[in-house]
Design a protein around this motif. Sequence first.
Motif, PDB file in Angstrom:
ATOM      1  N   ILE A  82       0.772  -1.259  -0.105  1.00 51.68           N
ATOM      2  CA  ILE A  82       0.050   0.022   0.175  1.00 51.68           C
ATOM      3  C   ILE A  82       0.808   1.181  -0.222  1.00 51.68           C
ATOM      4  O   ILE A  82       1.424   1.500   0.825  1.00 51.68           O
ATOM      5  N   VAL A  83       0.582   1.976  -0.768  1.00 53.26           N
ATOM      6  CA  VAL A  83       1.324   3.534  -0.491  1.00 53.26           C
ATOM      7  C   VAL A  83       0.334   4.586  -0.697  1.00 53.26           C
ATOM      8  O   VAL A  83      -0.297   4.556  -1.950  1.00 53.26           O
ATOM      9  N   THR A  84       0.927   5.552   0.129  1.00 52.26           N
ATOM     10  CA  THR A  84       0.569   6.609  -0.279  1.00 52.26           C
ATOM     11  C   THR A  84       1.161   7.599  -0.816  1.00 52.26           C
ATOM     12  O   THR A  84       2.212   7.852  -0.159  1.00 52.26           O
ATOM     13  N   THR A  85       0.998   8.550  -1.482  1.00 50.46           N
ATOM     14  CA  THR A  85       1.960   9.996  -2.148  1.00 50.46           C
ATOM     15  C   THR A  85       1.607  11.199  -1.305  1.00 50.46           C
ATOM     16  O   THR A  85       0.301  11.500  -0.373  1.00 50.46           O
ATOM     17  N   LYS A  86       2.375  12.258  -1.116  1.00 53.52           N
ATOM     18  CA  LYS A  86       2.282  12.901  -0.639  1.00 53.52           C
ATOM     19  C   LYS A  86       1.218  14.273  -1.152  1.00 53.52           C
ATOM     20  O   LYS A  86       1.274  14.414  -2.032  1.00 53.52           O
ATOM     21  N   GLN A  87       1.047  14.811  -0.416  1.00 57.89           N
ATOM     22  CA  GLN A  87      -0.061  16.379  -0.450  1.00 57.89           C
ATOM     23  C   GLN A  87       0.800  17.186  -0.260  1.00 57.89           C
ATOM     24  O   GLN A  87       1.100  17.608   0.651  1.00 57.89           O
ATOM     25  N   ALA A  88       0.099  18.685  -0.632  1.00 54.41           N
ATOM     26  CA  ALA A  88       0.764  19.632  -0.310  1.00 54.41           C
ATOM     27  C   ALA A  88       0.281  19.986   1.106  1.00 54.41           C
ATOM     28  O   ALA A  88      -0.815  19.815   1.593  1.00 54.41           O
ATOM     29  N   ALA A  89       0.964  21.370   1.966  1.00 56.07           N
ATOM     30  CA  ALA A  89       0.467  21.379   3.060  1.00 56.07           C
ATOM     31  C   ALA A  89       0.255  22.788   3.203  1.00 56.07           C
ATOM     32  O   ALA A  89       0.709  23.591   1.547  1.00 56.07           O
ATOM     33  N   LYS A  90      -0.521  23.208   3.460  1.00 58.04           N
ATOM     34  CA  LYS A  90      -1.389  24.566   4.054  1.00 58.04           C
ATOM     35  C   LYS A  90      -0.282  25.478   3.931  1.00 58.04           C
ATOM     36  O   LYS A  90       0.713  25.736   5.315  1.00 58.04           O
ATOM     37  N   GLY A  91      -0.480  26.845   3.266  1.00 54.61           N
ATOM     38  CA  GLY A  91       0.908  27.430   3.300  1.00 54.61           C
ATOM     39  C   GLY A  91       1.089  28.257   2.002  1.00 54.61           C
ATOM     40  O   GLY A  91       0.747  27.855   0.701  1.00 54.61           O
ATOM     41  N   ALA A  92       2.242  28.915   1.695  1.00 50.18           N
ATOM     42  CA  ALA A  92       2.625  29.424   0.838  1.00 50.18           C
ATOM     43  C   ALA A  92       3.391  29.008  -0.135  1.00 50.18           C
ATOM     44  O   ALA A  92       3.354  27.708   0.001  1.00 50.18           O
ATOM     45  N   VAL A  93       3.685  29.174  -1.628  1.00 54.56           N
ATOM     46  CA  VAL A  93       4.227  28.532  -2.217  1.00 54.56           C
ATOM     47  C   VAL A  93       5.445  27.809  -2.071  1.00 54.56           C
ATOM     48  O   VAL A  93       6.666  28.495  -2.069  1.00 54.56           O
ATOM     49  N   HIS A  94       5.381  26.864  -2.100  1.00 53.70           N
ATOM     50  CA  HIS A  94       7.235  25.573  -2.264  1.00 53.70           C
ATOM     51  C   HIS A  94       7.379  24.775  -3.341  1.00 53.70           C
ATOM     52  O   HIS A  94       6.216  24.852  -3.457  1.00 53.70           O
ATOM     53  N   MET A  95       8.859  25.890  -3.407  1.00 53.43           N
ATOM     54  CA  MET A  95       9.411  24.860  -4.814  1.00 53.43           C
ATOM     55  C   MET A  95      10.895  24.111  -4.468  1.00 53.43           C
ATOM     56  O   MET A  95      11.823  24.759  -3.570  1.00 53.43           O
ATOM     57  N   GLN A  96      10.813  23.431  -5.025  1.00 49.57           N
ATOM     58  CA  GLN A  96      11.614  21.940  -4.336  1.00 49.57           C
ATOM     59  C   GLN A  96      12.428  21.372  -6.138  1.00 49.57           C
ATOM     60  O   GLN A  96      11.348  20.424  -6.182  1.00 49.57           O
ATOM     61  N   PHE A  97      13.809  21.676  -5.977  1.00 44.26           N
ATOM     62  CA  PHE A  97      14.762  21.186  -7.075  1.00 44.26           C
ATOM     63  C   PHE A  97      15.164  19.880  -6.300  1.00 44.26           C
ATOM     64  O   PHE A  97      16.410  20.743  -6.000  1.00 44.26           O
ATOM     65  N   SER A  98      15.820  18.825  -6.992  1.00 41.45           N
ATOM     66  CA  SER A  98      16.550  18.185  -6.817  1.00 41.45           C
ATOM     67  C   SER A  98      16.876  17.131  -8.130  1.00 41.45           C
ATOM     68  O   SER A  98      16.726  17.429  -8.466  1.00 41.45           O
ATOM     69  N   SER A  99      18.365  17.180  -7.855  1.00 42.43           N
ATOM     70  CA  SER A  99      19.197  16.520  -8.945  1.00 42.43           C
ATOM     71  C   SER A  99      20.499  15.254  -8.097  1.00 42.43           C
ATOM     72  O   SER A  99      21.038  15.576  -7.612  1.00 42.43           O
ATOM     73  N   ASN A 100      19.504  14.287  -8.652  1.00 42.27           N
ATOM     74  CA  ASN A 100      21.546  13.214  -8.370  1.00 42.27           C
ATOM     75  C   ASN A 100      21.642  12.849  -9.504  1.00 42.27           C
ATOM     76  O   ASN A 100      20.779  12.548 -10.479  1.00 42.27           O
ATOM     77  N   VAL A 101      23.278  12.646  -9.336  1.00 38.55           N
ATOM     78  CA  VAL A 101      24.166  11.796 -10.516  1.00 38.55           C
ATOM     79  C   VAL A 101      24.298  10.739  -9.898  1.00 38.55           C
ATOM     80  O   VAL A 101      25.414  10.471  -8.923  1.00 38.55           O
ATOM     81  N   THR A 102      24.794   9.282 -10.359  1.00 37.02           N
ATOM     82  CA  THR A 102      24.845   7.679  -9.481  1.00 37.02           C
ATOM     83  C   THR A 102      25.576   7.577 -10.448  1.00 37.02           C
ATOM     84  O   THR A 102      25.231   6.922 -11.119  1.00 37.02           O
ATOM     85  N   SER A 103      26.799   6.497 -10.105  1.00 36.91           N
ATOM     86  CA  SER A 103      27.205   5.789 -10.796  1.00 36.91           C
ATOM     87  C   SER A 103      26.677   4.272 -10.730  1.00 36.91           C
ATOM     88  O   SER A 103      26.874   3.864  -9.296  1.00 36.91           O
ATOM     89  N   GLU A 104      26.832   3.013 -11.204  1.00 34.73           N
ATOM     90  CA  GLU A 104      26.864   1.957 -10.582  1.00 34.73           C
ATOM     91  C   GLU A 104      27.962   1.047 -11.690  1.00 34.73           C
ATOM     92  O   GLU A 104      28.358   1.604 -12.444  1.00 34.73           O
ATOM     93  N   SER A 105      28.877  -0.084 -11.500  1.00 35.14           N
ATOM     94  CA  SER A 105      29.409  -0.663 -11.732  1.00 35.14           C
ATOM     95  C   SER A 105      28.544  -2.520 -11.626  1.00 35.14           C
ATOM     96  O   SER A 105      28.130  -2.642 -10.233  1.00 35.14           O
ATOM     97  N   TYR A 106      29.097  -3.491 -11.993  1.00 33.65           N
ATOM     98  CA  TYR A 106      28.651  -4.565 -11.715  1.00 33.65           C
ATOM     99  C   TYR A 106      29.078  -5.077 -10.373  1.00 33.65           C
ATOM    100  O   TYR A 106      30.628  -5.183 -10.420  1.00 33.65           O
ATOM    101  N   ALA A 107      29.001  -5.680  -9.415  1.00 34.32           N
ATOM    102  CA  ALA A 107      29.623  -5.436  -8.132  1.00 34.32           C
ATOM    103  C   ALA A 107      29.844  -6.801  -8.088  1.00 34.32           C
ATOM    104  O   ALA A 107      31.107  -6.599  -7.368  1.00 34.32           O
ATOM    105  N   THR A 108      29.478  -7.793  -8.297  1.00 35.36           N
ATOM    106  CA  THR A 108      30.044  -9.417  -8.368  1.00 35.36           C
ATOM    107  C   THR A 108      30.256 -10.170  -9.871  1.00 35.36           C
ATOM    108  O   THR A 108      29.713 -10.214 -10.222  1.00 35.36           O
ATOM    109  N   ARG A 109      31.695 -10.453  -9.220  1.00 36.60           N
ATOM    110  CA  ARG A 109      32.172 -10.791 -11.238  1.00 36.60           C
ATOM    111  C   ARG A 109      32.340 -12.482 -10.246  1.00 36.60           C
ATOM    112  O   ARG A 109      32.873 -12.769  -9.553  1.00 36.60           O
TER     113      ARG A 109
END
Length: 739
Positions: free
Chosen positions: A228-255
């Motif tokens: 069961i998943v519930t998504t976020k709702q906005a809170a009462k108040g002024a306008v909020h703006m949020q930006f996030s950026s992620n850069v991740t590397s991944e590799s073959y862990a088990t040879r």
Amino acid sequence: MRLYLTKMMSLTAVFCLLCSAVFAQQKTLSGTVTDKNTNLPLTCVTVTIKGGKSVASDATGKFSIAFNPGDVVTFSYIGMSPVTQKLSATTDNLTIQMETAQTGLDQVVVTGYQTQRKVDLTGAVAVVNLSDIKDIPNSNPMQALQGHVPGLYVTSDGDPGAQNNTIAVRGFNTLGFTAPLYIIDGVPTIQPSVFQALDPNAIQTIQVLKDASSASIYGSRAMNGVIIVTTKQAAKGAVHMQFSSNVTSESYATRFKVLNTAGYGRAFWQAAINDGADPNASTGLYTFTQHTGTNGQPVLDAATPVKFLGGDSTEPSANTDWQKVMFKTGMITSNDLTISAGTEHSTLLINLNYLDNDGILRYNGYRRYGARINGSTSLFNDKLKIGNNLQFFQSAETPVASDLGGASTLYDALFVSPLIPVYTTTGGFAGPQGAGFSDRDNPLLTQYTNRWNKNNEYNLFGNLYAELTLFKNLSLRSNFGYAYDNTYDRQILQTYQSGFISRTVNSLNIAQGHELDLTWSNTANYHLVAGKHRLDILGGIEAVNRNYVTQNDYKQGFAIQTNNYFQLSSGTGISTNSGNSTGDRLLSYFGKINYQFSDKYLASVTLRDDKSSRFGSNNPYGLFPAASVGWRINNENFMKNVDWVSDLKLRSGFGITGNQEIGDLASLALYQTNYGTVGQTGSNQNTASYGNNGTAYDINGAGTGNLPSGYVLVQAANPNLKWESTREFNEGVDFAKST
């Protein structure tokens, strides 16, 4: 008159002194706001002086605002618990650490059409602590759950999009379909891609119903557990703006440890010795030199591989590490923007997200665009609340390819002989040449020739709802859910030559699927508290309507092998097409009663009745009951002095859940036309379908031309087909230590 002017001047002087004192008291508050778990600065935190103005923290988490001693300042941020502090004349610089809001996780959880206090649960329900997974460099919430929910296992087929990932809750309960049921904002789905496409920053809570006593409220679809998943709702108040950026590397862990060319030769030599055969006669890939040891047994001196494979001077023998060739360091780029605003009665949240994962396998990748809009408004003094939750995503994936024999390139990277080079001396792809090799392709060639293949998905998922509070303890909710999924898979098979392996005919195959699911559920929740007694009663009805249409188009013979030229009208060879339309219906009635006495003794009873169109006419209904009890030992009098225990609960439950994933037509008699003279529905001589079951007949004796055709039975009706069900007992102990 002189006295009057004197008084006025005195009052003016006093007023000026008071104003000077007020302005002298006003100060400037500065500081920094950070995330307590990560110590990273928080951007766009709203800093509000009660009764005054608001400012927002900058990209480094810093803020500055004017205040008067005695003012109260509040820090608010989406998904975080608000922080309030009273300011004094000595307050100068503040460092504020904000924590993820825990109210929905620790006290109240969603358990199916209703919420309960976590301490009152009598079933096996796992509440995911999102603060544990939000910093995991993975934009797929399904993969992020691995290792964070006891008894939950995530499997992957290696594709970066992981659209074929599956979750197993407490193992596999049935053969065939084993995926759990997902409930996202009250809308059910069995498609894992909907859950995997969620932006983790848009998720408020995740609960996993693991046993039958907790999951039976979903009856016929709950055998494999419920998420069961519930998504976020906005809170009462002024306008909020949020930006996030992620850069991740991944590799073959088990040879995996595999043999190189020298080790491969030693294995050939030892196998021949064990068989009592001449090693040099057992394979044409090596020349072996050996001597007799002191114990009279042969000892290998050298295993020299042939200079050229199959005598081809363009393909010298090699020492290829296929895992190194096939795998690389992948990059995952994810960006999301969340904008929210709220008034006293209405809220709106908009989330935009983008993901690009180029995978760790060569010529493999996944890209997704997504958006979410959650909004609500309250009317009639908050007695009526209406709202919507809408999610959209579009994804494109270059899947892991398979060779001519059907083996995945992930398999070939482990089992293709190291003797085979990646490329010939002329720059082409090498392959098995001569005797002694299996029919496995060069896996890099397989990936390369399939680089134009794409699996595309377009998905719209959401709900419209209305909640009415008739009086203090009774609430009614109507929820209309919709899910539209459109898949468009394009597979190109090119001609090529790789050693003795070749494909001589190229082709294009386009497979489309269109699914529309509509779910309408109506529930009533009643809460009663009388002295030491607490009673929660749930009743509801739900209808599900699913329609699914498929189409498949296939064409051979393309003169030019370029991505743009592979169009259905460009082929000149064999052309086939097919299509189908199906669907199913489900009508359900359900109820649940939760009882608590003195905050110590707990009991719960659930009953659901499902009617499905998938089952035989004699068994369309399925009844799914459950019952559970609990004892909160920590609230007993003899535990009052044990202050290091905050929760100690024994619980026991029994329930029955079902499985209806048998296909839409399993109980029906099926007929099809067979315009031919040979059997098409079977090849076993012991079955009635063996032999000539063609349905065309020259009833007019024309001897040529199109013949009228009838139908042949390909599946017998089974009106007694009934539900598959699982009976499950669950015993558990919940323990929490005071900190």
